[in-house]
Design a protein around this motif. Structure first.
Motif, PDB file in Angstrom:
ATOM      1  N   GLY A  72      20.900 -14.367  17.225  1.00 20.65           N
ATOM      2  CA  GLY A  72      22.447 -13.981  17.177  1.00 20.65           C
ATOM      3  C   GLY A  72      22.984 -14.956  18.519  1.00 20.65           C
ATOM      4  N   GLN A  73      22.396 -14.711  19.745  1.00 20.26           N
ATOM      5  CA  GLN A  73      22.982 -15.367  20.937  1.00 20.26           C
ATOM      6  C   GLN A  73      22.815 -17.061  20.742  1.00 20.26           C
ATOM      7  N   GLY A 103      28.489  -4.589  14.307  1.00 28.34           N
ATOM      8  CA  GLY A 103      28.457  -5.142  15.664  1.00 28.34           C
ATOM      9  C   GLY A 103      29.570  -4.452  16.417  1.00 28.34           C
ATOM     10  N   TRP A 124      20.222  -9.232  10.352  1.00 28.80           N
ATOM     11  CA  TRP A 124      21.472  -8.687  10.018  1.00 28.80           C
ATOM     12  C   TRP A 124      21.837  -8.218   8.509  1.00 28.80           C
ATOM     13  N   TYR A 152      22.090  -8.152  19.810  1.00 31.17           N
ATOM     14  CA  TYR A 152      22.532  -9.594  19.445  1.00 31.17           C
ATOM     15  C   TYR A 152      21.501 -10.500  20.266  1.00 31.17           C
ATOM     16  N   GLU A 170      25.896 -18.195  18.259  1.00 32.53           N
ATOM     17  CA  GLU A 170      27.118 -18.070  18.942  1.00 32.53           C
ATOM     18  C   GLU A 170      27.451 -18.916  19.949  1.00 32.53           C
ATOM     19  N   HIS A 217      29.871 -11.490  15.519  1.00 30.24           N
ATOM     20  CA  HIS A 217      29.138 -10.177  15.127  1.00 30.24           C
ATOM     21  C   HIS A 217      28.123 -10.050  16.459  1.00 30.24           C
ATOM     22  N   GLU A 218      28.464  -8.831  17.085  1.00 31.84           N
ATOM     23  CA  GLU A 218      27.616  -8.529  18.337  1.00 31.84           C
ATOM     24  C   GLU A 218      26.976  -7.168  18.114  1.00 31.84           C
ATOM     25  N   VAL A 225      20.026 -13.647  12.245  1.00 33.10           N
ATOM     26  CA  VAL A 225      21.049 -13.571  11.125  1.00 33.10           C
ATOM     27  C   VAL A 225      20.494 -12.964   9.790  1.00 33.10           C
TER      28      VAL A 225
END
Length: 607
Positions: free
Chosen positions: A226-227, A262, A255, A247, A230, A242-243, A252
């Motif tokens: 995730g990070q 999030g 998720w 995260y 982003e 989406h956090e 992904v």
């Protein structure tokens, strides 16, 4: 411009991005093998001062003394912070490693596909668990009954297709593995599975394949963290938004597989709202739509089969998500209420008027007290201001420190819109006795979400077990559900002679028809012979109470193995049978035999 084609390519300006993953291939090099998060980040007690500090510079509270935290721990759990329990955290040796069931012949067949493999024990071990208390118990006590027989790191959709075909042909099991943050037991290997188990780590499938700025979507491989996603999108001026709390480490693909939510879902939506297109490799072929459009009326939506499938039907390999321009203004805020009930009514009204900020979360008094305990030593000036606010709240407004609660808020958008939005929210809060408490409290409360997981590791060193669990519930039952679940846990603690414990809750996501509620429960266990079993029993009683009060078995953590006993009741017998039939069609030989959702199934033809 890209040409139209299979898998939803419709043209538009495309940008491909090289991604440097925050999670190394051998994740134990950076992350704890027996706890949460980074190796260099933890709550630690200074041997000289006896004050708790958080190590490292990754988080805002890094290297800051937290003197109030010591006082809170002593008051709540009667713990002497200067005397921790000595626990063996040494990495286990190969002598404890369960023997691999994969033959040299099968291993060579996997390698012939050009896929990287490992049979080293630590690689196998870190891929055998998530982040449940049961997982931590297994790791801390070195009780390894079943771990994957081999870990593999495919680097493309095509290599996954070949591996699934091989596993189906050669009677092997595949367990997809993303960020390893599951809190549902989803990564636990079924103890009675005697076929070779392959842990398919997706984190080397971490490319952003393209960004389509005309249609505002991004296509990425499922293993991207995730990070990382982003960070790279923000370089181009975009965000997915989406956090989840995980995260920093979750993927992904994870998720999608768990139907994740999030903290900023009010602006960006849950994962099902963000999902445009997804590929999942099954033993019967690749499940995907033949076009990429904003919506279609084409019978049942089979992407809903992929969402929430928890690795039991196939491997998610590629995902297309919506993106938005990075907001021009980001502002934190907070509100204080005289009691939790007032706060719930306020959040209900905000939801009714559909004016929620990007994130709004209401903490009960217990969590308010914990949040205060986690603040650093104040300067003289901040002490003066705190004293002024204290007098205003308690002497003039009549708040009680033992009943008040706080809501943290995050606003995103254009500056004028954010200012107007904040003014409207504060006006609604005033109708329910709420007062604006400033952006500093809001920012601290929001960012502390990312360090809460580290508290559990510290607590364990002082004979305290702690964990969270969540639910969704209609608005008219939210307050009674919180009250009844708390009463149930207090009753169970009394029955089992648990004298020192924490039971708290917070309302974390709001909808038109209801909300998500997070519970936190921890207890001091030094006098109990099976504390992990005790915790599991009490949480199960709490979940029974949640269901009796009209709540769900999960809002966003998924089912896994921990909550599958309630799955059939939740989706109905016909719904359960539809899932079983889907499993039989897509995976007739039970290649994806992780036993999530419905338990163990026998292959039709190969066992």
């Amino acid at each position: 411009m890209a040409s139209a084609g299979k898998g939803g390519d419709t043209g538009g300006s495309r940008t491909a991005l090289h991604v440097r993953s925050v999670v190394p291939k051998r994740r134990q090099e950076l992350l704890k093998w027996d706890g949460w998060g980074y190796k260099d980040s933890k709550f630690d007690v200074d041997a000289v001062s006896g004050i708790i500090k958080f190590t490292g510079k990754r988080y805002a509270i890094g290297d800051l003394e937290l003197p109030f935290f010591v006082e809170w721990v002593l008051k709540k759990f009667d713990v002497d912070i200067n005397f921790s329990v000595s626990r063996d955290s040494l990495e286990p040796g190969d002598d404890l490693c369960p023997k691999s069931l994969i033959s040299d012949e099968l291993l060579e067949e996997i390698k012939d596909l050009g896929i990287s493999t490992s049979m080293e024990f630590m690689d196998r071990l870190v891929h055998s668990h998530g982040q449940t208390l049961h997982d931590i118990d297994v790791l801390k006590r070195h009780k390894f009954e079943r771990v994957p027989d081999v870990v593999v790191w495919p680097t493309s959709h095509e290599s996954v297709v070949k591996l699934v075909e091989l596993a189906d042909k050669r009677n092997m099991v595949i367990m997809p593995f993303g960020g390893g943050t599951s809190v549902s037991g989803a990564n636990e290997c079924p103890a009675r599975e005697m076929r070779p188990i392959i842990s398919l780590d997706t984190t080397q499938m971490n490319k952003i394949l393209w960004v389509d700025e005309d249609n505002l979507v991004v296509c990425c491989e499922s293993g991207i963290i995730g990070q990382d996603l982003e960070r790279e999108l923000r370089k181009l001026g975009y965000t997915v938004g989406h956090e989840p709390d995980s995260y920093e480490f979750s993927s992904v693909g994870g998720w999608v597989a768990t139907r994740a939510s999030g903290m900023k879902k009010n602006t960006y939506g849950n994962i099902e709202d963000l999902l445009v297109h997804v590929k999942m490799v099954t033993p019967r072929g690749v499940l995907e739509k033949g076009c990429r459009v904003p919506r279609l009326s084409c019978g049942p939506d089979f992407e809903q089969i992929i969402l929430g499938s928890e690795g039991s039907l196939g491997v998610i390999t590629e995902v297309i998500l919506k993106i938005r321009p990075v907001p021009k203004c980001v502002r934190y805020g907070s509100l204080v209420f005289p009691n939790y009930e007032s706060g719930v009514h306020c959040l209900r009204e905000i939801a009714r008027q559909r004016c929620q900020p990007s994130s709004i979360r209401l903490m009960d008094n217990e969590q308010f007290q914990l949040g205060q305990a986690l603040r650093p030593r104040p300067s003289y000036f901040s002490s003066f201001l705190d004293g002024f606010k204290h007098a205003y709240l308690f002497k003039i407004k009549g708040f009680n420190v033992d009943t008040m609660c706080v809501a943290t808020l995050l606003y995103e958008g254009d500056e004028d819109q954010v200012i107007a939005h904040e003014k409207k929210i504060n006006s609604i809060a005033a109708q329910y006795g709420g007062l604006a408490a400033g952006k500093t409290n809001g920012e601290r409360g929001y960012l502390l979400t990312f360090v809460i997981g580290y508290i559990r590791d510290l607590a364990y060193d002082y004979n305290i077990l702690a964990e969270s669990f969540e639910t969704s519930v209609p608005w008219d039952r939210a307050i009674s559900l919180c009250r009844n679940v708390k009463h149930r846990i207090i009753t169970e603690c009394s029955k089992n002679n648990i004298k020192h414990y924490l039971m708290s809750y917070r309302l974390t996501q709001t909808y038109d028809a209801g909300c998500c509620i997070y519970f936190y429960f921890g207890f001091k266990f030094e006098e109990h012979t099976d504390p992990f079993g005790m915790y599991a029993m009490i949480e199960e009683k709490a979940r029974d109470e949640i269901i009796a009060c009209g709540g769900s078995i999960s809002h966003h953590h998924g089912v896994g193995k921990m909550r599958r006993k309630w799955y059939k009741e939740t989706v109905s017998k016909p719904g359960y049978n539809v899932y079983v039939a889907t499993k039989a069609e897509l995976d007739p030989n039970n290649v994806f035999a992780n036993s999530n959702l419905i338990g163990e199934l026998k292959p039709k033809s190969k066992l």
